[in-house]
Enzyme design. Sequence first.
Site, PDB file in Angstrom:
ATOM      1  N   HIS A 204      62.109  92.466 103.203  1.00 23.78           N
ATOM      2  CA  HIS A 204      62.611  93.306 102.259  1.00 23.78           C
ATOM      3  C   HIS A 204      62.748  94.998 102.697  1.00 23.78           C
ATOM      4  CE1 HIS A 204      62.606  95.362  98.368  1.00 23.78           C
ATOM      5  NE2 HIS A 204      61.388  96.189  98.533  1.00 23.78           N
TER       6      HIS A 204
ATOM      7  N   ASN B  78      64.408 103.629  93.669  1.00 25.06           N
ATOM      8  CA  ASN B  78      65.117 102.439  93.941  1.00 25.06           C
ATOM      9  C   ASN B  78      66.106 102.582  95.003  1.00 25.06           C
ATOM     10  OD1 ASN B  78      63.988 100.671  92.172  1.00 25.06           O
ATOM     11  ND2 ASN B  78      64.721 101.534  90.356  1.00 25.06           N
TER      12      ASN B  78
ATOM     13  N   LYS C  46      53.886  98.435  89.367  1.00 24.30           N
ATOM     14  CA  LYS C  46      55.058  97.417  89.142  1.00 24.30           C
ATOM     15  C   LYS C  46      54.335  96.011  89.743  1.00 24.30           C
ATOM     16  CE  LYS C  46      59.225 100.017  88.857  1.00 24.30           C
ATOM     17  NZ  LYS C  46      60.669 100.022  89.608  1.00 24.30           N
TER      18      LYS C  46
ATOM     19  N   ARG D   7      44.768  88.854  78.490  1.00 24.43           N
ATOM     20  CA  ARG D   7      45.773  90.150  78.091  1.00 24.43           C
ATOM     21  C   ARG D   7      45.325  91.358  78.816  1.00 24.43           C
ATOM     22  NH1 ARG D   7      44.485  87.778  72.780  1.00 24.43           N
ATOM     23  NH2 ARG D   7      46.479  87.092  71.862  1.00 24.43           N
TER      24      ARG D   7
ATOM     25  N   GLU E   7      60.344 102.215 104.008  1.00 26.21           N
ATOM     26  CA  GLU E   7      60.020 102.969 102.698  1.00 26.21           C
ATOM     27  C   GLU E   7      59.635 104.203 102.749  1.00 26.21           C
ATOM     28  OE1 GLU E   7      60.308 101.630  99.546  1.00 26.21           O
ATOM     29  OE2 GLU E   7      60.895  99.852  99.641  1.00 26.21           O
TER      30      GLU E   7
ATOM     31  N   HIS F 260      68.695  94.277  97.684  1.00 30.22           N
ATOM     32  CA  HIS F 260      68.538  93.166  96.826  1.00 30.22           C
ATOM     33  C   HIS F 260      69.663  92.170  96.892  1.00 30.22           C
ATOM     34  CE1 HIS F 260      65.045  94.790  94.174  1.00 30.22           C
ATOM     35  NE2 HIS F 260      64.485  94.507  95.632  1.00 30.22           N
TER      36      HIS F 260
ATOM     37  N   HIS G 200      67.690  99.916  96.949  1.00 26.82           N
ATOM     38  CA  HIS G 200      67.271  98.583  96.541  1.00 26.82           C
ATOM     39  C   HIS G 200      68.401  97.752  95.780  1.00 26.82           C
ATOM     40  CE1 HIS G 200      63.316 100.265  97.419  1.00 26.82           C
ATOM     41  NE2 HIS G 200      62.692  99.133  97.157  1.00 26.82           N
TER      42      HIS G 200
ATOM     43  N   GLU H 243      59.728 103.936  83.989  1.00 27.95           N
ATOM     44  CA  GLU H 243      60.929 104.128  84.504  1.00 27.95           C
ATOM     45  C   GLU H 243      62.115 104.193  83.175  1.00 27.95           C
ATOM     46  OE1 GLU H 243      64.209 101.555  87.155  1.00 27.95           O
ATOM     47  OE2 GLU H 243      62.172 101.716  87.984  1.00 27.95           O
TER      48      GLU H 243
ATOM     49  N   LYS I 128      55.304 109.370  95.624  1.00 35.47           N
ATOM     50  CA  LYS I 128      55.440 108.221  94.820  1.00 35.47           C
ATOM     51  C   LYS I 128      54.461 108.446  93.580  1.00 35.47           C
ATOM     52  CE  LYS I 128      55.841 103.672  93.639  1.00 35.47           C
ATOM     53  NZ  LYS I 128      56.054 102.036  94.241  1.00 35.47           N
TER      54      LYS I 128
ATOM     55  N   ARG J  28      61.701 107.971  88.266  1.00 34.69           N
ATOM     56  CA  ARG J  28      61.270 106.865  88.788  1.00 34.69           C
ATOM     57  C   ARG J  28      62.531 105.937  89.382  1.00 34.69           C
ATOM     58  NH1 ARG J  28      55.785 103.019  87.815  1.00 34.69           N
ATOM     59  NH2 ARG J  28      56.097 102.096  89.780  1.00 34.69           N
TER      60      ARG J  28
END
Length: 369
Positions: free
Chosen positions: A267, A246, A143, A121, A185, A253, A249, A237, A227, A242
Amino acid sequence: MAVIPVDLAGRSYEVRVGTGLLANVAEEAAPFLRKTRVPIVADANARQHWGEELTRSLEAAGKEPRWYDIEPGEGSKSWESLARLTDWLLAEGVERGDHVLALGGGVVGDLTGFACAILKRGCGFVQLPTTLLAQVDSSVGGKTAINTSAGKNLIGAFHQPSLVLADLDALSTLPPRELRAGYAEVLKYGVLGDAGFFEWLEGEGGNVVALQPEPLERAVANSVAAKARIVAEDERETSGARALLNLGHTFGHALEAETGFSDRLLHGEAVALGMVLAARYSSRRGELSLDDAARVTRAVDTAGLPAEISALGLDCDGRKLADHMLHDKKMDAGTLPFILLRGIGEAWLARDVDMADIAAFLDEELQAH
């Protein structure tokens, strides 16, 4: 060395940007290495370059490094890889109060971070990003995720690292293509929220990619600080701040999915082309000037990144690319938000985008330029 705090309630941590950090990892990460045995999850290529440096530092401090290698590439972000890694961590006796070191790029950071999020956990981890993309983006913000047959990063958790050591020396071992992909980026932070930084990159971007020390440290530190500010404001987000990260993206993607998440399109390359498409689509809607859209295209192209979708040689139409987007994890009540632009440094969240119009726009891009 630049030290950038990521300020989160009760869980703040530092991102350190400089040189010689991996060679001194035992000292830099000392508060988090409470046992003699130190588990290190490493990209196989990163270990080849930096494994001896880490081993020397840890052994000099009386530690015993325990290595687990990950094959490079998005294919390692899978259920099977996650199962093998968690089994290894359990066999190593990792406890909730322990920390795992993650040496490599975004794949290793994502996989290790997710494993640490679910192991007993939640245990701790320290990010040792060795790619430019990971240093300025994926290692900061918590993330973590793996990929599935349904899409990229759809299974994951928010799990913040305890420390990030962004060693600029590590970038000297990157292939030029991967370095350029990471630079996408860096550009993103200027395009989405800092017109002055974007203008600086228009003049200094070549020196950043050439790894000139002062421009490189400024670019990485500025990107991390941008960031960190956004993550502190909107960790999970939920407020929309936030989501601006993206930019590029959603388009990107879809292109990654169409190319099979392969080396055909890295990427960062997908994000770069995605930013170009976001800028052009914003112009199509009348929200961004043609001049600003051209500046984004020129900055991407000048950096040696893909700026034209037609050059990819895709065997698909705009509808198929738009369909890929419907698997995006940002889908909300059947609506897909898009990050669009009103100007350089002025990104915003649009919730009124018609997917049929996106498909038509992509058809035009596939045939143009």
